[in-house]
Scaffold this motif. Structure first.
Motif, PDB file in Angstrom:
ATOM      1  N   ASP A   1       0.866  -1.179   0.000  1.00 53.39           N
ATOM      2  CA  ASP A   1       0.000   0.000   0.000  1.00 53.39           C
ATOM      3  C   ASP A   1       0.901   1.227   0.000  1.00 53.39           C
ATOM      4  O   ASP A   1       2.126   1.088  -0.037  1.00 53.39           O
ATOM      5  CB  ASP A   1      -1.017  -0.054   1.148  1.00 53.39           C
ATOM      6  N   PRO A   2       0.343   2.433   0.012  1.00 47.71           N
ATOM      7  CA  PRO A   2       1.202   3.614  -0.065  1.00 47.71           C
ATOM      8  C   PRO A   2       2.177   3.786   1.109  1.00 47.71           C
ATOM      9  O   PRO A   2       3.163   4.512   0.981  1.00 47.71           O
ATOM     10  CB  PRO A   2       0.200   4.768  -0.120  1.00 47.71           C
ATOM     11  N   VAL A   3       1.937   3.120   2.234  1.00 47.50           N
ATOM     12  CA  VAL A   3       2.828   3.228   3.389  1.00 47.50           C
ATOM     13  C   VAL A   3       3.688   1.981   3.527  1.00 47.50           C
ATOM     14  O   VAL A   3       4.902   2.060   3.651  1.00 47.50           O
ATOM     15  CB  VAL A   3       2.033   3.489   4.687  1.00 47.50           C
ATOM     16  N   PHE A   4       3.076   0.826   3.538  1.00 47.69           N
ATOM     17  CA  PHE A   4       3.794  -0.445   3.668  1.00 47.69           C
ATOM     18  C   PHE A   4       4.014  -1.014   2.268  1.00 47.69           C
ATOM     19  O   PHE A   4       3.108  -1.563   1.655  1.00 47.69           O
ATOM     20  CB  PHE A   4       2.999  -1.438   4.509  1.00 47.69           C
TER      21      PHE A   4
ATOM     22  N   GLY B   1      -5.267   7.676  -1.134  1.00 50.25           N
ATOM     23  CA  GLY B   1      -4.545   8.923  -1.363  1.00 50.25           C
ATOM     24  C   GLY B   1      -3.601   9.222  -0.208  1.00 50.25           C
ATOM     25  O   GLY B   1      -4.062   9.549   0.888  1.00 50.25           O
ATOM     26  N   PHE B   2      -2.297   9.103  -0.470  1.00 52.13           N
ATOM     27  CA  PHE B   2      -1.319   9.349   0.592  1.00 52.13           C
ATOM     28  C   PHE B   2      -1.444  10.774   1.134  1.00 52.13           C
ATOM     29  O   PHE B   2      -1.419  10.985   2.345  1.00 52.13           O
ATOM     30  CB  PHE B   2       0.109   9.094   0.089  1.00 52.13           C
TER      31      PHE B   2
ATOM     32  N   LEU C   1       8.868  13.295   2.594  1.00 46.92           N
ATOM     33  CA  LEU C   1       7.957  12.979   3.693  1.00 46.92           C
ATOM     34  C   LEU C   1       7.394  11.576   3.519  1.00 46.92           C
ATOM     35  O   LEU C   1       7.318  10.806   4.477  1.00 46.92           O
ATOM     36  CB  LEU C   1       6.811  13.992   3.792  1.00 46.92           C
ATOM     37  N   GLN C   2       6.996  11.225   2.302  1.00 46.84           N
ATOM     38  CA  GLN C   2       6.481   9.885   2.060  1.00 46.84           C
ATOM     39  C   GLN C   2       7.528   8.833   2.425  1.00 46.84           C
ATOM     40  O   GLN C   2       7.215   7.826   3.074  1.00 46.84           O
ATOM     41  CB  GLN C   2       6.044   9.737   0.610  1.00 46.84           C
ATOM     42  N   GLY C   3       8.772   9.068   2.040  1.00 38.24           N
ATOM     43  CA  GLY C   3       9.848   8.143   2.380  1.00 38.24           C
ATOM     44  C   GLY C   3      10.050   8.028   3.879  1.00 38.24           C
ATOM     45  O   GLY C   3      10.271   6.933   4.406  1.00 38.24           O
TER      46      GLY C   3
END
Length: 142
Positions: free
Chosen positions: A13-16, A92-93, A114-116
């Motif tokens: 997913d966008p985080v994991f 949506g991240f 930030l996403q990283g």
């Protein structure tokens, strides 16, 4: 949810990103174990023997900031032997970051750094959780 995965399952997913083996199940145990107020509404779903989709609305408090999150998630699945072999969640991240991180997420949720950072913290948290369960990130017993 953890018991629904094949031993060699994959999840992203966008985080994991790119979880494999025991990691998807551990992620769900970690997230549900931390959440005092998690609710998930299954808004839509469709499946056959090989594939499936779901639209879920998750509501919870993001424990790192204490902020409330309403996350609109679209999931796709591939099944094998009645279990989930592949699971992909999309959301949506930036929308998630605005809610979970507040002003920082609002201003920088679109930004790769930030996403990283969020992904790195999530990965570290999962590794620590799995170590506490007696497994390393490869799924092997420590």
């Amino acid at each position: 949810m953890a018991a629904c995965y094949t031993p060699d399952a994959s999840f992203s997913d966008p985080v994991f990103r790119d979880l494999k083996g025991d990691e998807p199940g551990a992620m769900w145990r970690m997230l549900t174990g931390r959440a005092d107020d998690l609710t998930v509404e299954l808004a839509e779903h469709d499946a056959d023997d090989e594939t499936g989709t779901a639209h879920c609305l998750a509501s919870y408090t993001f424990t790192q900031t204490g902020r409330h999150v309403d996350n609109d998630v679209r999931a796709s699945f591939r099944f094998r032997d009645g279990l989930i072999a592949e699971h992909r969640d999309e959301f949506g991240f930036h929308r998630w970051a605005r809610q979970a991180l507040g002003p920082t997420g609002l201003l920088l949720g679109w930004a790769t750094p930030l996403q990283g950072s969020v992904r790195d913290r999530a990965r570290k948290g999962l590794d620590e959780f799995m170590a506490g369960e007696g497994k390393d990130s490869s799924g092997a017993r420590a």
